[in-house]
Design a protein around this motif. Structure first.
Motif, PDB file in Angstrom:
ATOM      1  N   THR A  24       0.863  -1.175   0.000  1.00 28.42           N
ATOM      2  CA  THR A  24       0.000   0.000   0.000  1.00 28.42           C
ATOM      3  C   THR A  24       0.899   1.224   0.000  1.00 28.42           C
ATOM      4  O   THR A  24       1.600   1.490   0.977  1.00 28.42           O
ATOM      5  N   LEU A  25       0.898   1.934  -1.120  1.00 26.12           N
ATOM      6  CA  LEU A  25       1.702   3.141  -1.264  1.00 26.12           C
ATOM      7  C   LEU A  25       0.765   4.338  -1.306  1.00 26.12           C
ATOM      8  O   LEU A  25      -0.174   4.369  -2.095  1.00 26.12           O
ATOM      9  N   LEU A  26       1.035   5.312  -0.441  1.00 28.19           N
ATOM     10  CA  LEU A  26       0.162   6.471  -0.316  1.00 28.19           C
ATOM     11  C   LEU A  26       0.965   7.760  -0.443  1.00 28.19           C
ATOM     12  O   LEU A  26       2.118   7.822  -0.013  1.00 28.19           O
ATOM     13  N   THR A  27       0.334   8.789  -1.008  1.00 26.41           N
ATOM     14  CA  THR A  27       0.953  10.109  -1.006  1.00 26.41           C
ATOM     15  C   THR A  27       0.863  10.669   0.413  1.00 26.41           C
ATOM     16  O   THR A  27       0.167  10.113   1.272  1.00 26.41           O
ATOM     17  N   VAL A  28       1.544  11.769   0.649  1.00 25.26           N
ATOM     18  CA  VAL A  28       1.498  12.397   1.974  1.00 25.26           C
ATOM     19  C   VAL A  28       0.058  12.754   2.330  1.00 25.26           C
ATOM     20  O   VAL A  28      -0.409  12.484   3.445  1.00 25.26           O
ATOM     21  N   ARG A  29      -0.661  13.328   1.394  1.00 25.77           N
ATOM     22  CA  ARG A  29      -2.051  13.722   1.650  1.00 25.77           C
ATOM     23  C   ARG A  29      -2.921  12.495   1.942  1.00 25.77           C
ATOM     24  O   ARG A  29      -3.708  12.493   2.889  1.00 25.77           O
ATOM     25  N   GLN A  30      -2.787  11.452   1.133  1.00 26.50           N
ATOM     26  CA  GLN A  30      -3.579  10.242   1.349  1.00 26.50           C
ATOM     27  C   GLN A  30      -3.259   9.605   2.699  1.00 26.50           C
ATOM     28  O   GLN A  30      -4.152   9.164   3.417  1.00 26.50           O
ATOM     29  N   PHE A  31      -1.974   9.579   3.039  1.00 22.21           N
ATOM     30  CA  PHE A  31      -1.560   8.991   4.312  1.00 22.21           C
ATOM     31  C   PHE A  31      -2.154   9.784   5.474  1.00 22.21           C
ATOM     32  O   PHE A  31      -2.681   9.212   6.425  1.00 22.21           O
ATOM     33  N   SER A  32      -2.080  11.102   5.381  1.00 18.19           N
ATOM     34  CA  SER A  32      -2.609  11.965   6.433  1.00 18.19           C
ATOM     35  C   SER A  32      -4.123  11.829   6.553  1.00 18.19           C
ATOM     36  O   SER A  32      -4.665  11.818   7.663  1.00 18.19           O
ATOM     37  N   LYS A  75       7.539  12.170  -7.621  1.00 14.43           N
ATOM     38  CA  LYS A  75       6.477  11.628  -6.759  1.00 14.43           C
ATOM     39  C   LYS A  75       7.098  10.905  -5.573  1.00 14.43           C
ATOM     40  O   LYS A  75       8.015  10.111  -5.718  1.00 14.43           O
ATOM     41  N   LEU A  76       6.599  11.209  -4.391  1.00 13.99           N
ATOM     42  CA  LEU A  76       7.050  10.541  -3.183  1.00 13.99           C
ATOM     43  C   LEU A  76       5.866   9.799  -2.581  1.00 13.99           C
ATOM     44  O   LEU A  76       4.807  10.381  -2.353  1.00 13.99           O
ATOM     45  N   LEU A  77       6.051   8.510  -2.366  1.00  6.79           N
ATOM     46  CA  LEU A  77       5.000   7.675  -1.800  1.00  6.79           C
ATOM     47  C   LEU A  77       5.491   7.049  -0.506  1.00  6.79           C
ATOM     48  O   LEU A  77       6.684   6.793  -0.339  1.00  6.79           O
ATOM     49  N   ILE A  78       4.564   6.799   0.391  1.00  6.16           N
ATOM     50  CA  ILE A  78       4.889   6.194   1.680  1.00  6.16           C
ATOM     51  C   ILE A  78       4.361   4.767   1.685  1.00  6.16           C
ATOM     52  O   ILE A  78       3.178   4.536   1.430  1.00  6.16           O
TER      53      ILE A  78
END
Length: 95
Positions: A24-32, A75-78
């Motif tokens: 599961t890879l999320l952007t900063v906004r999605q993670f937040s 793009k940075l993904l978490i």
């Protein structure tokens, strides 16, 4: 059906490092948005501090979060699972 199980077992034995579920890879906004305990600003600060950096006073070691970060171009993904694994490791270090 039996052949499918055999093929799956063969793949798993040949490639044990393959994850059974996609990451599961999320952007900063999605993670937040998904984990409201972490604001976007707090996550961005952790990302900024992830890698070691050189200052006038010497090298400051990073926090190690870069194991959970995936960069594709700009793009940075978490990686969600690795992020929480990193959190657990931080708890063990502070004990």
């Amino acid at each position: 059906m039996h052949n499918n199980i055999t093929v799956t077992q063969a793949i798993n034995s040949a490639y044990p490092e393959l994850p059974s579920q996609p990451r599961t890879l999320l952007t900063v906004r999605q993670f937040s948005d998904k984990h409201s305990a972490f604001t976007q600003g707090a996550i961005r600060n952790l990302i900024f501090l992830a890698e070691s950096r050189k200052t006038s006073k010497g090298i400051i070691t990073g926090n190690g979060l870069n194991i959970a970060l995936v960069r594709i171009g700009r793009k940075l993904l978490i990686d969600e699972a690795k992020f929480f694994q990193w959190i657990d490791e931080q708890q063990e270090i502070s004990k």
